[in-house]
Design a protein around this motif. Sequence first.
Motif, PDB file in Angstrom:
ATOM      1  N   TRP A  88       6.275  41.246  35.979  1.00  0.00           N
ATOM      2  CA  TRP A  88       7.043  40.194  36.647  1.00  0.00           C
ATOM      3  C   TRP A  88       8.494  40.648  36.845  1.00  0.00           C
ATOM      4  N   ARG A 122      19.827  49.057  28.942  1.00  0.00           N
ATOM      5  CA  ARG A 122      19.605  47.685  28.491  1.00  0.00           C
ATOM      6  C   ARG A 122      20.509  46.716  29.255  1.00  0.00           C
ATOM      7  N   LEU A 167       3.239  41.010  23.440  1.00  0.00           N
ATOM      8  CA  LEU A 167       4.668  40.933  23.199  1.00  0.00           C
ATOM      9  C   LEU A 167       5.103  42.135  22.349  1.00  0.00           C
ATOM     10  N   ASP A 226       7.427  42.765  20.100  1.00  0.00           N
ATOM     11  CA  ASP A 226       7.645  42.640  18.647  1.00  0.00           C
ATOM     12  C   ASP A 226       6.342  42.287  17.925  1.00  0.00           C
ATOM     13  N   ARG A 227       5.436  41.572  18.613  1.00  0.00           N
ATOM     14  CA  ARG A 227       4.143  41.279  17.993  1.00  0.00           C
ATOM     15  C   ARG A 227       3.330  42.567  17.807  1.00  0.00           C
ATOM     16  N   GLN A 284      10.151  43.814  26.689  1.00  0.00           N
ATOM     17  CA  GLN A 284       9.637  42.540  26.182  1.00  0.00           C
ATOM     18  C   GLN A 284       8.130  42.634  25.933  1.00  0.00           C
ATOM     19  N   ARG A 285       7.457  43.450  26.746  1.00  0.00           N
ATOM     20  CA  ARG A 285       6.012  43.583  26.581  1.00  0.00           C
ATOM     21  C   ARG A 285       5.651  45.036  26.397  1.00  0.00           C
ATOM     22  N   GLY A 298       5.523  33.529  17.018  1.00  0.00           N
ATOM     23  CA  GLY A 298       4.753  34.422  17.899  1.00  0.00           C
ATOM     24  C   GLY A 298       4.890  35.886  17.544  1.00  0.00           C
ATOM     25  N   ASN A 299       5.524  36.159  16.413  1.00  0.00           N
ATOM     26  CA  ASN A 299       5.739  37.539  15.994  1.00  0.00           C
ATOM     27  C   ASN A 299       4.497  38.118  15.322  1.00  0.00           C
ATOM     28  N   PRO A 309       2.311  36.506  26.296  1.00  0.00           N
ATOM     29  CA  PRO A 309       3.683  36.946  26.072  1.00  0.00           C
ATOM     30  C   PRO A 309       4.744  36.178  26.858  1.00  0.00           C
ATOM     31  N   ARG A 310       4.456  35.881  28.122  1.00  0.00           N
ATOM     32  CA  ARG A 310       5.503  35.232  28.910  1.00  0.00           C
ATOM     33  C   ARG A 310       5.737  33.801  28.453  1.00  0.00           C
ATOM     34  N   MET A 347      11.817  31.448  35.026  1.00  0.00           N
ATOM     35  CA  MET A 347      11.098  32.714  35.170  1.00  0.00           C
ATOM     36  C   MET A 347      10.222  32.671  36.412  1.00  0.00           C
ATOM     37  N   SER A 348      10.203  33.758  37.152  1.00  0.00           N
ATOM     38  CA  SER A 348       9.407  33.805  38.368  1.00  0.00           C
ATOM     39  C   SER A 348       7.924  33.713  38.022  1.00  0.00           C
ATOM     40  N   SER A 349       7.189  32.993  38.851  1.00  0.00           N
ATOM     41  CA  SER A 349       5.781  32.780  38.513  1.00  0.00           C
ATOM     42  C   SER A 349       4.859  33.773  39.211  1.00  0.00           C
TER      43      SER A 349
END
Lengths: 258, 238
Positions: free
Chosen positions: A30, A195, A235, A237-238, A220-221, B61-62, B88-89, A1-3
């Motif tokens: 990102w 998607r 996140l 889903d969180r 994703q976020r 982490g859900n 998240p990442r 993953m790019s930082s």
Amino acid sequence: MSSEPILSVRNLERRYGSFIGCTDISFDVWPGEVVAIVGESGSGKTTMLNCISARMERSGGEIRYRMRDGRFPDLNELGEAERRFLMRTDWGFVHQNPADGLRMRVSAGANVSERLMAVGQRHYGDIRQTASDWLERVEIAAIRIDDKPVAFSGGMRQRLQIARNLVTHPRLIFMDEPTGGLDVSVQARVLDLLRMLVAELELAVVIVTHDLAVARLLSQRMIVMKDGRIVEQGLTDRVLDDPLHPYTQLLVASIPES
Amino acid sequence: MTTDALLSVGGVAKSFTMHLRDGLRLPVVANVTFDVRPGECVVLGGPSGVGKSSILRMVYGNYAVDAGQILVRDRHSGEMADLAIGEPRMVLDLRRDSIGYVSQFLRAVPRVSALDVVAEPLVARGADRGQATKRAAEMLERLNLPSALFSLPPATFSGGEKQRVNIARGFITDHPVLLLDEPTASLDAANRDVVVSMIGEKLAVGTAILGIFHDIPVREAVATRIIDVSAFSARAAA
């Protein structure tokens, strides 16, 4: 993953006179990541999207973008030529209403080709071939290349708008309710396409939607906005499965289970 | 923490605050502490509602945590990363390579075939799509899913068929830590046995498994250790 983030927003504010459109907005995006901005009408999400995509003046704060050469300037520091390059090539913007992002009175092929010509492609045969490839990628039969979008259904128009945006290989796409005006079955097809393309092209996407199912499927976020402010982010889903802020709990509780 | 643990949970607490119910606070668990080492299958036990699924979801982490740490060994760096911070990442990185999860129910994506659902975790890690699809088909065959279903989206599948797609998806990668939430709940005896042997194979290669199994024969077949979650219950104290 790019930082390194491709887009970085700090303390963004937009006022309309004394009224706050959005304020205290800070987040990063990102490469290869889809960030969903959710909230009800009037929460400031579209104002925020228009500011970070340089379509609207901001009242305060910073918006930095990672250029292809690695520089990370604030958008306000860019000259007109560089800003135009971003809008035409490096960025895409998918509107809710395809008519706002398409030229309805020129052919589908010309709609896709226009952005290619803006980046300097001149060879007619190559341009037409690329346009035709892109129409097929968004599931529009190549024989429709000379038809105008006025003759297309809503779903086809939206897919054409997506092709028009992606043809220049942008790195960052902004989307404002891209499936908002579509029937559910048509929406599923557009979502599926988005998607796949997002994953395949490793695009960074900021998508505004009031539809939590769309956010779950694509992002994703997630950033939740209310009254012009970010009330929760994390996140996807969180946020959806364990919403912490009262407003997020209300949003999640308001959708029927399926 | 034992030095070779792949997963180390320490002092974790969780409660739900229901803002739509006047801020009613529901404590779930407190001071949850345990390790899972390579080749271990640790089973979360205890009655329904005691917080077993909540623990699994926090470890993935859900769910957010109120306190404590959830250390997962990053397969690339070998270091322990604290997933409880909720960045998240970091969570996404750990999920891609280090920690897998088989949920109780498959969340089907419209228009995506069962084969692609199963192959997706491999593709996300950069595997060749053809190879990944071939591997996905082998997994589904082993779980006795009729091959006529492979190219269909699982939305219309039966409960047991969906669960087998879910299991195939969770087992296709070699994540060092694997979380299983009742993976055999809607399976017949034959398929249950397949899953039991798949779990055994994972343990044999050193995967650390944390799971919930209400089915007693399955639990007896796979568990190396049972943790009674009642010991962490925050309800009794509240």
